[in-house]
Write a protein that holds these residues in place. Structure first.
Motif, PDB file in Angstrom:
ATOM      1  N   SER A  15     -18.181  70.098 -20.620  1.00 53.32           N
ATOM      2  CA  SER A  15     -18.579  69.113 -19.611  1.00 53.32           C
ATOM      3  C   SER A  15     -19.923  69.549 -19.020  1.00 53.32           C
ATOM      4  N   LEU A  16     -20.791  68.568 -18.759  1.00 51.75           N
ATOM      5  CA  LEU A  16     -22.120  68.888 -18.202  1.00 51.75           C
ATOM      6  C   LEU A  16     -22.304  68.267 -16.839  1.00 51.75           C
ATOM      7  N   GLY A  17     -21.197  67.763 -16.251  1.00 52.40           N
ATOM      8  CA  GLY A  17     -21.364  67.199 -14.910  1.00 52.40           C
ATOM      9  C   GLY A  17     -21.028  65.717 -14.873  1.00 52.40           C
ATOM     10  N   ARG A  23     -18.967  60.511 -16.395  1.00 48.67           N
ATOM     11  CA  ARG A  23     -18.861  61.948 -16.655  1.00 48.67           C
ATOM     12  C   ARG A  23     -19.661  62.234 -17.914  1.00 48.67           C
ATOM     13  N   ILE A  24     -20.386  63.354 -17.959  1.00 48.24           N
ATOM     14  CA  ILE A  24     -21.179  63.636 -19.166  1.00 48.24           C
ATOM     15  C   ILE A  24     -20.731  64.930 -19.836  1.00 48.24           C
ATOM     16  N   PHE A  25     -20.747  64.911 -21.160  1.00 52.42           N
ATOM     17  CA  PHE A  25     -20.309  66.041 -21.972  1.00 52.42           C
ATOM     18  C   PHE A  25     -21.330  66.296 -23.076  1.00 52.42           C
ATOM     19  N   VAL A  42     -25.147  65.549 -29.522  1.00 54.73           N
ATOM     20  CA  VAL A  42     -25.277  64.343 -28.712  1.00 54.73           C
ATOM     21  C   VAL A  42     -24.841  64.623 -27.280  1.00 54.73           C
ATOM     22  N   LEU A  43     -25.212  63.698 -26.402  1.00 55.26           N
ATOM     23  CA  LEU A  43     -24.748  63.699 -25.019  1.00 55.26           C
ATOM     24  C   LEU A  43     -23.762  62.542 -24.937  1.00 55.26           C
ATOM     25  N   LEU A  44     -22.538  62.836 -24.517  1.00 62.97           N
ATOM     26  CA  LEU A  44     -21.512  61.789 -24.422  1.00 62.97           C
ATOM     27  C   LEU A  44     -21.373  61.411 -22.955  1.00 62.97           C
ATOM     28  N   LEU A  73     -38.848  57.677 -24.126  1.00 64.12           N
ATOM     29  CA  LEU A  73     -37.584  57.031 -23.735  1.00 64.12           C
ATOM     30  C   LEU A  73     -36.449  57.700 -24.503  1.00 64.12           C
ATOM     31  N   LEU A  74     -35.395  58.017 -23.787  1.00 64.86           N
ATOM     32  CA  LEU A  74     -34.216  58.640 -24.405  1.00 64.86           C
ATOM     33  C   LEU A  74     -33.674  57.746 -25.527  1.00 64.86           C
ATOM     34  N   LEU A  75     -33.268  58.355 -26.630  1.00 58.22           N
ATOM     35  CA  LEU A  75     -32.691  57.608 -27.750  1.00 58.22           C
ATOM     36  C   LEU A  75     -31.187  57.441 -27.521  1.00 58.22           C
ATOM     37  N   VAL A  89     -23.336  57.116 -26.481  1.00 51.95           N
ATOM     38  CA  VAL A  89     -23.728  58.300 -27.262  1.00 51.95           C
ATOM     39  C   VAL A  89     -25.249  58.382 -27.265  1.00 51.95           C
ATOM     40  N   GLN A  90     -25.771  59.442 -26.619  1.00 48.82           N
ATOM     41  CA  GLN A  90     -27.225  59.564 -26.457  1.00 48.82           C
ATOM     42  C   GLN A  90     -27.724  60.800 -27.202  1.00 48.82           C
ATOM     43  N   GLU A  91     -29.021  60.838 -27.470  1.00 48.85           N
ATOM     44  CA  GLU A  91     -29.591  62.067 -28.037  1.00 48.85           C
ATOM     45  C   GLU A  91     -29.391  63.192 -27.019  1.00 48.85           C
ATOM     46  N   PHE A  92     -29.167  64.413 -27.514  1.00 41.27           N
ATOM     47  CA  PHE A  92     -29.037  65.557 -26.618  1.00 41.27           C
ATOM     48  C   PHE A  92     -30.420  66.145 -26.417  1.00 41.27           C
ATOM     49  N   VAL A  93     -30.872  66.173 -25.152  1.00 46.58           N
ATOM     50  CA  VAL A  93     -32.218  66.669 -24.844  1.00 46.58           C
ATOM     51  C   VAL A  93     -32.068  68.106 -24.350  1.00 46.58           C
ATOM     52  N   LYS A  94     -32.624  69.018 -25.094  1.00 49.11           N
ATOM     53  CA  LYS A  94     -32.329  70.455 -25.035  1.00 49.11           C
ATOM     54  C   LYS A  94     -32.331  71.053 -23.623  1.00 49.11           C
ATOM     55  N   PHE A  95     -33.394  70.792 -22.834  1.00 43.79           N
ATOM     56  CA  PHE A  95     -33.524  71.543 -21.586  1.00 43.79           C
ATOM     57  C   PHE A  95     -33.046  70.788 -20.351  1.00 43.79           C
ATOM     58  N   GLY A  96     -32.403  69.649 -20.566  1.00 38.16           N
ATOM     59  CA  GLY A  96     -31.720  68.983 -19.454  1.00 38.16           C
ATOM     60  C   GLY A  96     -32.632  68.402 -18.379  1.00 38.16           C
ATOM     61  N   ALA A  97     -32.032  68.154 -17.234  1.00 36.10           N
ATOM     62  CA  ALA A  97     -32.689  67.387 -16.168  1.00 36.10           C
ATOM     63  C   ALA A  97     -33.835  68.177 -15.523  1.00 36.10           C
ATOM     64  N   LEU A 142     -35.114  62.480 -15.607  1.00 32.74           N
ATOM     65  CA  LEU A 142     -36.177  62.906 -16.542  1.00 32.74           C
ATOM     66  C   LEU A 142     -35.648  64.140 -17.261  1.00 32.74           C
ATOM     67  N   LEU A 143     -35.567  64.033 -18.577  1.00 34.64           N
ATOM     68  CA  LEU A 143     -34.982  65.124 -19.366  1.00 34.64           C
ATOM     69  C   LEU A 143     -36.099  65.859 -20.080  1.00 34.64           C
ATOM     70  N   LEU A 144     -35.949  67.184 -20.139  1.00 34.68           N
ATOM     71  CA  LEU A 144     -37.017  68.026 -20.684  1.00 34.68           C
ATOM     72  C   LEU A 144     -36.700  68.354 -22.147  1.00 34.68           C
TER      73      LEU A 144
HETATM   74  N1  LIG Z   1     -29.339  63.009 -22.678  1.00 37.09           N
HETATM   75  C1  LIG Z   1     -29.107  64.259 -22.148  1.00 37.09           C
HETATM   76  C2  LIG Z   1     -28.740  64.439 -20.817  1.00 37.09           C
HETATM   77  N2  LIG Z   1     -28.514  65.674 -20.337  1.00 37.09           N
HETATM   78  C3  LIG Z   1     -28.645  66.750 -21.138  1.00 37.09           C
HETATM   79  C4  LIG Z   1     -28.395  68.117 -20.635  1.00 37.09           C
HETATM   80  C5  LIG Z   1     -28.924  69.202 -21.313  1.00 37.09           C
HETATM   81  C6  LIG Z   1     -28.706  70.489 -20.838  1.00 37.09           C
HETATM   82  N3  LIG Z   1     -29.233  71.573 -21.506  1.00 37.09           N
HETATM   83  N4  LIG Z   1     -27.990  70.743 -19.745  1.00 37.09           N
HETATM   84  C7  LIG Z   1     -27.490  69.694 -19.074  1.00 37.09           C
HETATM   85  N5  LIG Z   1     -26.759  69.712 -17.926  1.00 37.09           N
HETATM   86  C8  LIG Z   1     -26.484  68.411 -17.598  1.00 37.09           C
HETATM   87  C9  LIG Z   1     -27.031  67.553 -18.547  1.00 37.09           C
HETATM   88  C10 LIG Z   1     -27.671  68.372 -19.479  1.00 37.09           C
HETATM   89  C11 LIG Z   1     -29.008  66.568 -22.452  1.00 37.09           C
HETATM   90  N6  LIG Z   1     -29.233  65.341 -22.943  1.00 37.09           N
END
Ligand SMILES: Nc1cnc(-c2cc(N)nc3[nH]ccc23)cn1
Length: 287
Positions: A15-17, A23-25, A42-44, A73-75, A89-97, A142-144
């Motif tokens: 879970s990522l919050g 809820r995101i995973f 992926v980001l669920l 733009l997020l995929l 189901v979204q692309e997983f963006v490595k370094f998060g918010a 904004l995802l890094l």
């Molecule tokens: N579309 C997205 C959205 N969030 C992430 C993400 C990545 C990460 N390293 N830690 C996180 N912690 C919370 C969210 C998140 C990734 N992809």
């Protein structure tokens, strides 16, 4: 207008919050393409079962993202509906918010911050040209994708996330808690979410980027947040007057007076010259 993903092709990891009613995973999706098995990170994003009434809005936000494509733009790969689960189901963006990154990182260079601001302005310009309002611009969305080496000045790369549940579907308290990102005119008439609203939110996001990712007006209760708008307050301004000017232009209580994206990009470009030289002078003073 969606790719439907089979539930059994998805794996849930940690879970990522959570977001508003979601809820995101972290997870992965399995594709069989030309006889090969591909596993993609992926980001669920799950819609809370008790907010099922928001599912159209939940998927509408995602469909906005999947009808247009832009490098910042997020995929969105698609959606998966299975029994009571509604999953985007979204692309997983490595370094998060970005807000969490800025809080963790503390000191990134002025040019790093301006780079991020310019990327956000360019994707807002893209949306403005298509007359599409995002409606939830903030550093948390904004995802890094690339950190960029803040000290070596190699540049970051951001992706704008989906806006989530439309603000018209959110309770008043949730909308009030989005002060100062949500434009004042949206409080009275949420359905009047227009392009100018994203300019206001851009100003608040700029403030976050240049204030170490800390949330503006954090700690104020909803009553005080509402008073902030009722008394036409502005966020604490930076000593850097050109930056403070741009932020207050974007956060003009008259929507029509907010700058166009082109003007924002032009002003950011001139900030880059004045900002980096300011930083150079400051560094020289330290030596
Ligand atoms: N579309 C997205 C959205 N969030 C992430 C993400 C990545 C990460 N390293 N830690 C996180 N912690 C919370 C969210 C998140 C990734 N992809």
């Amino acid at each position: 207008q969606f790719h439907m993903i089979k539930y059994e092709d998805l794996r849930w990891c940690e879970s990522l919050g959570q977001g508003s009613f979601t809820r995101i995973f972290k997870g992965s999706k399995i594709d069989i393409r030309d006889g090969e098995r591909h596993v993609t990170d992926v980001l669920l994003k799950e819609l809370d079962a008790n907010h099922k009434n928001c599912w159209e809005s939940f998927f509408e936000a995602a469909s906005l993202m999947s009808q247009i494509s832009h490098k910042h733009l997020l995929l969105v790969y698609g959606i998966s509906v299975h029994r009571s689960k509604n999953v985007m189901v979204q692309e997983f963006v490595k370094f998060g918010a970005l807000d969490l990154f800025l809080k963790r990182e503390g000191s990134v260079s002025v040019s790093w911050k301006l780079d991020v601001a310019k990327q956000l302005a360019s994707v807002l310009n893209f949306l403005e040209e298509k007359n599409i309002t995002h409606g939830n611009i903030c550093a948390k969305n904004l995802l890094l994708a690339r950190e960029g080496d803040a000290s070596q000045g190699s540049s970051p790369f951001i992706k704008l996330s989906d806006p989530g549940i439309n603000v018209t579907m959110l309770g008043r308290d949730v909308v009030l808690d989005r002060i100062p990102w949500v434009a004042p005119e949206v409080l009275e008439a949420p359905e009047r979410l227009e392009l100018e609203c994203d300019k206001w939110s851009f100003g608040a996001t700029l403030w976050e980027i240049f204030n170490g990712g800390q949330a503006p007006l954090q700690g104020l209760d909803l009553e005080r947040k509402l008073q902030f708008y009722e008394t036409y307050k502005q966020l604490p301004s930076s000593e850097w007057t050109e930056l403070a000017d741009l932020i207050s232009q974007c956060m003009n209580y008259q929507p029509a007076f907010r700058p166009s994206c082109r003007s924002i990009i032009r002003q950011l470009n001139s900030l880059i010259t004045s900002g980096t030289s300011r930083e150079l002078i400051a560094v020289k003073k330290l030596q």
